[in-house]
Design a protein around this motif. Structure first.
Motif, PDB file in Angstrom:
ATOM      1  N   ALA A   1       4.633  12.214  -8.466  1.00  0.00           N
ATOM      2  CA  ALA A   1       5.032  11.534  -7.409  1.00  0.00           C
ATOM      3  C   ALA A   1       6.166  11.991  -6.733  1.00  0.00           C
ATOM      4  O   ALA A   1       6.616  12.497  -5.522  1.00  0.00           O
ATOM      5  CB  ALA A   1       5.091   9.863  -7.449  1.00  0.00           C
TER       6      ALA A   1
ATOM      7  N   GLY B   1       0.791  15.791  -3.651  1.00  0.00           N
ATOM      8  CA  GLY B   1       0.648  14.926  -5.118  1.00  0.00           C
ATOM      9  C   GLY B   1      -0.609  15.106  -5.737  1.00  0.00           C
ATOM     10  O   GLY B   1      -0.682  15.324  -6.947  1.00  0.00           O
TER      11      GLY B   1
ATOM     12  N   LEU C   1       3.177   6.424  -4.127  1.00  0.00           N
ATOM     13  CA  LEU C   1       2.279   7.564  -4.716  1.00  0.00           C
ATOM     14  C   LEU C   1       2.016   7.413  -6.169  1.00  0.00           C
ATOM     15  O   LEU C   1       0.929   7.795  -6.479  1.00  0.00           O
ATOM     16  CB  LEU C   1       3.114   8.831  -4.195  1.00  0.00           C
ATOM     17  CG  LEU C   1       3.103   9.447  -2.843  1.00  0.00           C
ATOM     18  CD1 LEU C   1       4.096  10.670  -2.881  1.00  0.00           C
ATOM     19  CD2 LEU C   1       1.718   9.621  -2.600  1.00  0.00           C
TER      20      LEU C   1
ATOM     21  N   ALA D   1       5.880  15.525  -5.184  1.00  0.00           N
ATOM     22  CA  ALA D   1       5.051  15.512  -4.066  1.00  0.00           C
ATOM     23  C   ALA D   1       6.056  15.441  -2.848  1.00  0.00           C
ATOM     24  O   ALA D   1       5.407  15.714  -1.828  1.00  0.00           O
ATOM     25  CB  ALA D   1       3.981  14.623  -4.057  1.00  0.00           C
TER      26      ALA D   1
ATOM     27  N   THR E   1       7.645   7.137  -3.459  1.00  0.00           N
ATOM     28  CA  THR E   1       7.338   7.594  -4.922  1.00  0.00           C
ATOM     29  C   THR E   1       6.575   6.507  -5.356  1.00  0.00           C
ATOM     30  O   THR E   1       5.704   6.804  -6.251  1.00  0.00           O
ATOM     31  CB  THR E   1       8.758   7.745  -5.505  1.00  0.00           C
ATOM     32  OG1 THR E   1       9.424   9.097  -4.960  1.00  0.00           O
ATOM     33  CG2 THR E   1       8.250   8.250  -7.220  1.00  0.00           C
TER      34      THR E   1
END
Length: 588
Positions: A266, A276, A242, A269, A239
């Motif tokens: 994130a 994302g 991202l 996603a 996370t």
């Protein structure tokens, strides 16, 4: 005769047909391709912005597809392995990329194709982990038009005939590139016969051929194929990575976005860059509709439906309170708003999962606002692990029933009512012990089902009925030393769960109160109000036991038979082990 549109062909084709339609391995000179789109009609705007319809908008997932290994995030181990293999000239003849959707499998295959066929800006370069991106092979591969890099979608070319064409084509050397490369996406979709036909060629291909496979379901690929490939498992992207990646893209797109908003994107996603970027695209469009173009956390929550989790938490709170009527009304309200019963149970299961993680000290869920996080902490403090596990099992069973039911809402009502009435019952073994020890006290029928039942009603059903039962529970849960302290030196002033007031009949260890509070919270699932209080107090259990023994001794000593024995034997004494025999002799 018209060519079969379901698979690549090697028959004659229209000379105007683009190169990528030539099929797998057609050994023809490449047809010149336009490197730029045709000039617009005179009536078209000369340079219309992307958002005005002058040019087709490219979604972020395509626009920011990685063009170099440096842009491929989260796969450092694979990149290092490939780089070392290229430097040492130890390249495998077949590579298999596997992983969840959107982590870069196909992009990696294309990057490998560029790395192996790059000739550098001067035209003299060799294979490199850092392809230049400007030479003709790099440009052609990036645009998907290189005649020696053939991509095949195994989902639409599953048969043995498609593989036979590959087998025939690999005998011929590359037309213009260093290696002829076959990229087969979703390779697990090939039929059994197709896999079998490919095996021999895959094991001993010509030196100028490389196979690059990509799949999301590696378990469906035969082991005979896996053993012939060098496998790379592409990981989910964290996370944090991202969120940083999306922040860079938002800056490039000149979009202002809150850090929390990007974190929410994130998290949604679930480790997939493509997912994302699609969500980020939607969030930017949603923000534009608001007028200021700024992507905020509140907007992202609303867009993703995370605000609906508040309704799930209300429903969960009614279940904990034992409010059957309120729970049914809330479930009906959510159904009328379009929430399917299955989605309702998925949300409740997610809430129980979140509470359990919070109880073991996992980091706070970034998708929660401050109020929701506080409520999660409160529920996690009150509910014990046995209750949480019971809730999980009951909700999971209810979800299965709803999925099979012809009338899902009715099945959901019945399953949720079962959760209210059964979630807090002890397991059969504990129930048998409690009944055998006389320590189980069932609450009044209205305590768990009445509309005005308190939030802690479900927890109260698990409360020990008296101080003796509480000590037994502590001993069973492993708090033996604490149980002995309570038995020996604590004089009870008030026992009204979750309130415990006491006085001390002797010394206790430092931190006794904090230790007792923590232990009571663990074994009962709720926080207790523990305090030392003045006033009338009952003797400690040890004092009560000693007083009972002393009373029995006095009764025995007052009996005529014992008095006569002491008169005859003045130096005799009454032993504890003999007390029961003498009581028996007296009763006899």
């Amino acid at each position: 005769m018209m060519p079969d549109s379901n698979r690549p062909e090697f028959a004659e084709r229209d000379p105007d047909m683009p190169d990528d339609a030539l099929g797998l391995g057609l050994e023809l000179p490449p047809v010149a391709q336009p490197t730029a789109p045709a000039a617009p009609m005179p009536s078209a705007p000369a340079a219309a912005p992307a958002n005005t319809g002058g040019a087709a908008y490219r979604v972020l997932a395509r626009k920011y597809r990685p063009q170099t290994f440096a842009e491929l995030i989260g796969q450092d181990a694979m990149v290092q392995t490939l780089g070392n293999a290229i430097k040492r000239d130890r390249l495998a003849h077949a590579f298999l990329m596997t992983g969840v959707r959107g982590v870069g499998k196909t992009s990696t295959a294309r990057l490998i194709a560029k790395a192996l066929n790059c000739i550098g800006t001067d035209g003299q370069g060799g294979p490199t982990i850092d392809p230049c991106g400007t030479c003709e092979p790099c440009v052609a591969i990036a645009e998907g038009r290189h005649i020696d890099v053939i991509e095949m979608d195994a989902a639409s070319h599953t048969g043995v005939d498609d593989v036979r064409e590959i087998i025939e084509a690999v005998r011929y050397s590359a037309v213009s590139a260093r290696y002829k490369i076959y990229i087969i996406d979703e390779v697990h979709m090939l039929s059994k016969n197709a896999f079998n036909a490919l095996l021999k060629t895959l094991e001993e291909p010509p030196g100028h051929v490389k196979f690059l496979f990509a799949t999301t379901e590696v378990n469906k690929v035969p082991i005979t194929v896996l053993s012939r490939c060098q496998r790379f498992d592409l990981k989910r992207i964290s996370t944090a990575k991202l969120a940083d990646h999306f922040a860079d893209i938002a800056a490039k797109e000149h979009v202002e976005a809150e850090v929390e908003a990007l974190t929410l994107v994130a998290q949604a996603a679930e480790g997939s860059v493509r997912d994302g970027l699609s969500i980020l695209d939607q969030a930017i469009a949603h923000a534009d509709m608001e007028g200021d173009g700024r992507v905020t956390a509140a907007q992202v929550r609303d867009m993703l439906g995370l605000s609906d989790r508040g309704a799930i938490r209300r429903l969960f709170g009614l279940i904990l309170a034992g409010d059957a009527q309120g729970m049914l009304a809330e479930a009906r309200s959510q159904y009328n708003l379009g929430v399917e019963p299955l989605a309702m149970f998925a949300g409740l299961l997610s809430e129980v999962h979140r509470l359990t993680l919070a109880k073991v000290g996992a980091p706070r869920d970034g998708a929660l606002d401050a109020d929701a996080a506080a409520l999660v902490e409160e529920h996690a403090d009150r509910l014990s692990f046995p209750v949480l596990h019971r809730l999980w099992q009951l909700l999971l069973k209810g979800q299965e029933e709803v999925a099979r039911a012809s009338v899902p809402l009715d099945a959901a009502d019945m399953a949720l009512l079962r959760v209210i009435h059964a979630a807090t019952l002890p397991d059969p073994g504990e129930l048998a012990k409690m009944i055998g020890q006389g320590s189980f006290a069932a609450p009044p029928a209205s305590a768990a089902t009445g509309p005005s039942a308190p939030q802690s009603a479900t927890v109260q059903t698990l409360m020990p009925s008296d101080f003796h039962a509480l000590l037994d529970r502590l001993a069973r849960e492993g708090f033996v030393g604490l149980e002995m302290t309570l038995r020996d030196v604590v004089r009870l002033v008030e026992y009204a769960p979750p309130v415990l007031a006491y006085q001390l009949a002797g010394p206790v260890a430092p931190g006794f109160v904090a230790e007792l509070r923590d232990a009571l919270a663990k074994v009962t699932g709720t926080r207790w109000d523990v305090e030392e209080r003045a006033g009338e107090a009952a003797p400690s259990l040890l004092e009560q036991e000693q007083a009972k023994i002393d009373a029995e001794k006095r009764i025995i000593l007052e009996s005529p038979l014992v008095k006569a024995a002491f008169a005859a034997f003045p130096e005799a004494e009454l032993l504890d082990s003999d007390a029961h025999d003498m009581k028996w002799s007296k009763s006899a």
